[in-house]
Design a protein around this motif. Sequence first.
Motif, PDB file in Angstrom:
ATOM      1  N   PRO A  69      40.770  46.918  50.132  1.00  0.00           N
ATOM      2  CA  PRO A  69      40.673  46.953  48.659  1.00  0.00           C
ATOM      3  C   PRO A  69      42.025  46.843  47.969  1.00  0.00           C
ATOM      4  O   PRO A  69      42.129  46.270  46.884  1.00  0.00           O
ATOM      5  N   VAL A  70      43.054  47.368  48.581  1.00  0.00           N
ATOM      6  CA  VAL A  70      44.384  47.263  47.969  1.00  0.00           C
ATOM      7  C   VAL A  70      44.830  45.810  47.922  1.00  0.00           C
ATOM      8  O   VAL A  70      45.344  45.323  46.902  1.00  0.00           O
ATOM      9  N   ILE A  71      44.614  45.094  49.027  1.00  0.00           N
ATOM     10  CA  ILE A  71      45.023  43.688  49.079  1.00  0.00           C
ATOM     11  C   ILE A  71      44.209  42.852  48.097  1.00  0.00           C
ATOM     12  O   ILE A  71      44.748  41.995  47.380  1.00  0.00           O
ATOM     13  N   GLU A  72      42.878  43.097  48.035  1.00  0.00           N
ATOM     14  CA  GLU A  72      42.035  42.329  47.123  1.00  0.00           C
ATOM     15  C   GLU A  72      42.404  42.607  45.666  1.00  0.00           C
ATOM     16  O   GLU A  72      42.412  41.697  44.829  1.00  0.00           O
ATOM     17  N   THR A  73      42.696  43.855  45.331  1.00  0.00           N
ATOM     18  CA  THR A  73      43.116  44.178  43.964  1.00  0.00           C
ATOM     19  C   THR A  73      44.417  43.477  43.613  1.00  0.00           C
ATOM     20  O   THR A  73      44.589  42.946  42.507  1.00  0.00           O
ATOM     21  N   TYR A  74      45.330  43.450  44.547  1.00  0.00           N
ATOM     22  CA  TYR A  74      46.604  42.770  44.312  1.00  0.00           C
ATOM     23  C   TYR A  74      46.392  41.274  44.088  1.00  0.00           C
ATOM     24  O   TYR A  74      46.993  40.673  43.185  1.00  0.00           O
ATOM     25  N   ARG A  75      45.520  40.670  44.885  1.00  0.00           N
ATOM     26  CA  ARG A  75      45.249  39.243  44.710  1.00  0.00           C
ATOM     27  C   ARG A  75      44.588  38.963  43.369  1.00  0.00           C
ATOM     28  O   ARG A  75      44.905  37.959  42.707  1.00  0.00           O
ATOM     29  N   LEU A  76      43.655  39.835  42.934  1.00  0.00           N
ATOM     30  CA  LEU A  76      42.986  39.638  41.652  1.00  0.00           C
ATOM     31  C   LEU A  76      43.977  39.720  40.500  1.00  0.00           C
ATOM     32  O   LEU A  76      43.957  38.883  39.581  1.00  0.00           O
ATOM     33  N   VAL A  77      44.840  40.714  40.531  1.00  0.00           N
ATOM     34  CA  VAL A  77      45.849  40.849  39.473  1.00  0.00           C
ATOM     35  C   VAL A  77      46.771  39.646  39.466  1.00  0.00           C
ATOM     36  O   VAL A  77      47.157  39.133  38.402  1.00  0.00           O
ATOM     37  N   LYS A  78      47.107  39.159  40.636  1.00  0.00           N
ATOM     38  CA  LYS A  78      48.001  38.005  40.720  1.00  0.00           C
ATOM     39  C   LYS A  78      47.330  36.749  40.169  1.00  0.00           C
ATOM     40  O   LYS A  78      47.961  35.945  39.465  1.00  0.00           O
ATOM     41  N   ARG A  79      46.023  36.570  40.465  1.00  0.00           N
ATOM     42  CA  ARG A  79      45.309  35.396  39.943  1.00  0.00           C
ATOM     43  C   ARG A  79      45.207  35.452  38.420  1.00  0.00           C
ATOM     44  O   ARG A  79      45.389  34.438  37.732  1.00  0.00           O
ATOM     45  N   ARG A  80      44.913  36.622  37.876  1.00  0.00           N
ATOM     46  CA  ARG A  80      44.820  36.750  36.421  1.00  0.00           C
ATOM     47  C   ARG A  80      46.158  36.473  35.752  1.00  0.00           C
ATOM     48  O   ARG A  80      46.226  35.818  34.704  1.00  0.00           O
ATOM     49  N   ALA A  81      47.219  36.954  36.344  1.00  0.00           N
ATOM     50  CA  ALA A  81      48.538  36.702  35.769  1.00  0.00           C
ATOM     51  C   ALA A  81      48.873  35.215  35.812  1.00  0.00           C
ATOM     52  O   ALA A  81      49.463  34.669  34.864  1.00  0.00           O
ATOM     53  N   ARG A  82      48.474  34.535  36.887  1.00  0.00           N
ATOM     54  CA  ARG A  82      48.744  33.105  36.991  1.00  0.00           C
ATOM     55  C   ARG A  82      47.941  32.316  35.958  1.00  0.00           C
ATOM     56  O   ARG A  82      48.450  31.384  35.331  1.00  0.00           O
ATOM     57  N   ARG A  83      46.668  32.688  35.763  1.00  0.00           N
ATOM     58  CA  ARG A  83      45.854  31.992  34.762  1.00  0.00           C
ATOM     59  C   ARG A  83      46.399  32.208  33.350  1.00  0.00           C
ATOM     60  O   ARG A  83      46.437  31.285  32.534  1.00  0.00           O
ATOM     61  N   LYS A  84      46.818  33.418  33.068  1.00  0.00           N
ATOM     62  CA  LYS A  84      47.375  33.697  31.748  1.00  0.00           C
ATOM     63  C   LYS A  84      48.631  32.875  31.499  1.00  0.00           C
ATOM     64  O   LYS A  84      48.845  32.335  30.405  1.00  0.00           O
ATOM     65  N   LYS A  85      49.441  32.751  32.527  1.00  0.00           N
ATOM     66  CA  LYS A  85      50.661  31.969  32.380  1.00  0.00           C
ATOM     67  C   LYS A  85      50.342  30.496  32.180  1.00  0.00           C
ATOM     68  O   LYS A  85      50.998  29.799  31.386  1.00  0.00           O
ATOM     69  N   GLU A  86      49.312  29.994  32.893  1.00  0.00           N
ATOM     70  CA  GLU A  86      48.926  28.592  32.728  1.00  0.00           C
ATOM     71  C   GLU A  86      48.430  28.325  31.306  1.00  0.00           C
ATOM     72  O   GLU A  86      48.751  27.289  30.705  1.00  0.00           O
ATOM     73  N   LYS A  87      47.652  29.236  30.750  1.00  0.00           N
ATOM     74  CA  LYS A  87      47.178  29.055  29.381  1.00  0.00           C
ATOM     75  C   LYS A  87      48.335  29.049  28.387  1.00  0.00           C
ATOM     76  O   LYS A  87      48.356  28.264  27.433  1.00  0.00           O
ATOM     77  N   GLU A  88      49.291  29.927  28.601  1.00  0.00           N
ATOM     78  CA  GLU A  88      50.438  29.953  27.696  1.00  0.00           C
ATOM     79  C   GLU A  88      51.228  28.655  27.775  1.00  0.00           C
ATOM     80  O   GLU A  88      51.698  28.137  26.756  1.00  0.00           O
ATOM     81  N   MET A  89      51.381  28.101  28.974  1.00  0.00           N
ATOM     82  CA  MET A  89      52.111  26.849  29.115  1.00  0.00           C
ATOM     83  C   MET A  89      51.349  25.695  28.470  1.00  0.00           C
ATOM     84  O   MET A  89      51.942  24.808  27.836  1.00  0.00           O
ATOM     85  N   GLN A  90      50.024  25.682  28.620  1.00  0.00           N
ATOM     86  CA  GLN A  90      49.233  24.618  28.005  1.00  0.00           C
ATOM     87  C   GLN A  90      49.326  24.666  26.483  1.00  0.00           C
ATOM     88  O   GLN A  90      49.461  23.637  25.814  1.00  0.00           O
ATOM     89  N   SER A  91      49.248  25.853  25.926  1.00  0.00           N
ATOM     90  CA  SER A  91      49.334  25.967  24.468  1.00  0.00           C
ATOM     91  C   SER A  91      50.728  25.616  23.958  1.00  0.00           C
ATOM     92  O   SER A  91      50.899  25.139  22.839  1.00  0.00           O
TER      93      SER A  91
END
Length: 249
Positions: free
Chosen positions: A196-218
């Motif tokens: 669960p620790v590894i999966e939580t870390y991966r989820l947080v990392k994916r969300r941060a990457r998506r947020k960054k992609e949206k900011e770059m697109q805008s």
Amino acid sequence: MSFQPGTILYSPLFPNPVYNNATSTYYLNVTSSSQPDFVANFNYPFAPDIVIQKTSTPASGPVGTTHIVVVTIQNLDNVTVTSLNANDPQTTSNYAQTLQLSPNGAQAIQAAILTPGNSVTLSYTVTTVSSGVYVLSPAIASLLWTAPNGTKITYTISTDPTEITSLAGPITQFTRTFTDFQPYSYLLLIPLLLTPVIETYRLVKRRARRKKEKEMQSFYAAPPPPPQQNLPKAPDTGTGSNPNNPPPS
């Protein structure tokens, strides 16, 4: 005449000198028809007869038996040794869960001198918690002996490994199996805790990457068109080209 160990006798003619192993004697200038002209006896300083033993009483028994372990150092020679230091590490850490030692920890004994015929001992108890054959660590002792010529020699002696056999029935055997594997059972929890620790870390990392992609697109998107402005109409003065309202002549 006496010689120290390592003395080299030289004679260019064979068979001089001749050494007799049975009597530890060198014969110089030996011929078949005459007596030797020179005889030398060699007395080598052999190690003193100091014996060290490690025993367990009893050597075997059912689970829960208390075994008395005794380390004995005895002087069987006719010479005195000094600076005796003995150390018994008892056993390895692998038996920490299955053996109870009292007192626990490495045991040591010192003696300034050990005269002929005397001995020194140290002892402790070992109680078995589970069945099996346990090999105790050897005890080691060092001592100092002064040869007749004043040479000081340090000797180190050790015991053979001592075994303790613990017997058990079927019920005790099951308990032994559980006890032996208990320290390793905690290792099975590691994957359960890490997943669960590894999966939580991966989820947080994916969300941060998506947020960054949206900011770059805008940021790189084309700017929106400016809003249209509605200009006010000019007032009607009646002089227009309306056919129903011709200009005055």
